[in-house]
Design a protein around this motif. Structure first.
Motif, PDB file in Angstrom:
ATOM      1  N   ALA A  63      15.055 -18.770   0.722  1.00  0.00           N
ATOM      2  CA  ALA A  63      16.083 -19.890   0.358  1.00  0.00           C
ATOM      3  C   ALA A  63      17.190 -19.792   1.564  1.00  0.00           C
ATOM      4  O   ALA A  63      17.516 -19.087   1.887  1.00  0.00           O
ATOM      5  N   GLY A  64      17.610 -21.018   1.442  1.00  0.00           N
ATOM      6  CA  GLY A  64      18.791 -21.323   2.653  1.00  0.00           C
ATOM      7  C   GLY A  64      18.724 -22.039   3.822  1.00  0.00           C
ATOM      8  O   GLY A  64      17.666 -22.696   3.944  1.00  0.00           O
ATOM      9  N   GLU A  65      19.489 -22.084   4.788  1.00  0.00           N
ATOM     10  CA  GLU A  65      19.547 -22.501   5.975  1.00  0.00           C
ATOM     11  C   GLU A  65      19.836 -21.308   7.001  1.00  0.00           C
ATOM     12  O   GLU A  65      20.387 -20.425   6.893  1.00  0.00           O
ATOM     13  N   GLU A  66      19.193 -21.237   8.243  1.00  0.00           N
ATOM     14  CA  GLU A  66      19.107 -20.451   9.049  1.00  0.00           C
ATOM     15  C   GLU A  66      19.307 -20.890  10.683  1.00  0.00           C
ATOM     16  O   GLU A  66      18.916 -21.936  10.905  1.00  0.00           O
ATOM     17  N   SER A  76      19.459 -14.000   2.966  1.00  0.00           N
ATOM     18  CA  SER A  76      18.254 -13.920   2.262  1.00  0.00           C
ATOM     19  C   SER A  76      16.976 -13.496   3.053  1.00  0.00           C
ATOM     20  O   SER A  76      15.757 -13.810   2.926  1.00  0.00           O
ATOM     21  N   GLN A  94      28.316 -14.630   1.590  1.00  0.00           N
ATOM     22  CA  GLN A  94      27.627 -16.099   1.699  1.00  0.00           C
ATOM     23  C   GLN A  94      27.152 -16.184   2.754  1.00  0.00           C
ATOM     24  O   GLN A  94      26.365 -17.239   2.839  1.00  0.00           O
ATOM     25  N   MET A 103      22.600 -16.767   8.485  1.00  0.00           N
ATOM     26  CA  MET A 103      21.445 -17.015   7.490  1.00  0.00           C
ATOM     27  C   MET A 103      22.643 -17.611   6.422  1.00  0.00           C
ATOM     28  O   MET A 103      23.749 -16.664   6.141  1.00  0.00           O
ATOM     29  N   THR A 104      22.417 -18.253   5.701  1.00  0.00           N
ATOM     30  CA  THR A 104      23.403 -18.636   4.319  1.00  0.00           C
ATOM     31  C   THR A 104      22.519 -19.298   3.341  1.00  0.00           C
ATOM     32  O   THR A 104      21.913 -20.487   3.492  1.00  0.00           O
ATOM     33  N   PRO A 105      22.356 -18.783   2.166  1.00  0.00           N
ATOM     34  CA  PRO A 105      23.017 -17.500   2.048  1.00  0.00           C
ATOM     35  C   PRO A 105      22.300 -16.468   2.641  1.00  0.00           C
ATOM     36  O   PRO A 105      21.054 -16.603   2.960  1.00  0.00           O
ATOM     37  N   SER A 158      13.825 -22.166   3.654  1.00  0.00           N
ATOM     38  CA  SER A 158      12.858 -22.046   2.698  1.00  0.00           C
ATOM     39  C   SER A 158      11.254 -22.422   2.983  1.00  0.00           C
ATOM     40  O   SER A 158      10.512 -22.611   2.321  1.00  0.00           O
ATOM     41  N   ASP A 191      15.747 -25.226   7.707  1.00  0.00           N
ATOM     42  CA  ASP A 191      15.726 -24.827   6.494  1.00  0.00           C
ATOM     43  C   ASP A 191      14.581 -23.730   6.435  1.00  0.00           C
ATOM     44  O   ASP A 191      13.504 -23.503   6.506  1.00  0.00           O
TER      45      ASP A 191
END
Length: 205
Positions: free
Chosen positions: A147-150, A204, A125, A200-202, A181, A179
């Motif tokens: 995709a996701g948050e960093e 990616s 995750q 990073m989650t998830p 993305s 974000d």
């Protein structure tokens, strides 16, 4: 056009046989690109067009004879709809602990651009990595988007980070959360390497 096309890609370790390992790494990347292209139903020409690369360069990469830069890999990953992290070396970490000398590594050697995975893999995750960004390097022409948050923290040097058209000048100790993305890219405007730690989650990347 990829303005870093002369850079060598390698997942290199700090012991003898580096050139052989770099050659094996390029062969492995080429085989993976070929596999992903066939799974996606692309011809060499159609994938090259989707990625904005020449068919000749793509053919060389697939045969393990090209020297793809990170910009090239970003373009290929986006065209193939896979994360850039698929191009990390694939050695098994064998558990939760990642020793410093056993990190999975993606290196563009001549550009001094190095990504090291700090988590055992990218199947959980959370993903964390250490990135060394060479002086003068940027990927504005091929921004990241996943995709996701960093969150990135600068541990050495300075770095310009642009997220969806908004630029941030980060210095040692600064952090930026966004974000992932949204299109985002890095530029090292200095004459020295910059180093960041990213989460990073998830996972990616």
């Amino acid at each position: 056009m990829d303005n870093h096309g002369g850079a060598h890609l390698g997942m290199l370790m700090e012991h003898p046989g580096v050139e052989d390992q770099a050659e094996r790494a390029m062969t492995a990347v080429g085989a993976l690109v070929l596999q992903l292209r066939r799974e996606a139903g692309y011809s060499i020409g159609s994938l090259a067009a989707a990625a904005g690369l020449s068919p000749g360069l793509l053919s060389q990469i697939e045969r393990g004879q090209g020297n793809p830069s990170l910009t090239t890999l970003i373009k290929l990953s986006q065209a193939l709809k896979v994360p850039v992290g698929r191009f990390f070396d694939t050695k098994d970490q064998g558990g939760a602990l990642v020793r410093r000398n056993d990190r999975r590594r993606l290196e563009v050697a001549e550009d001094n651009l190095i990504y090291e995975l700090l988590t055992p893999d990218m199947s959980g995750q959370l993903g964390m990595l250490r990135a060394q960004i060479a002086a003068g390097w940027d990927n504005e022409d091929a921004p990241f988007k996943h995709a996701g948050e960093e969150c990135v923290t600068i541990v050495q040097g300075r770095l310009h980070v642009c997220v969806n058209g908004v630029g941030y000048d980060l210095e040692e100790g600064d952090s930026l959360t966004y974000d992932s993305s949204l299109p985002h890219w890095y530029r090292n405007p200095t004459s020295e390497d910059a180093v960041l730690i990213g989460a990073m989650t998830p996972p990616s990347f």
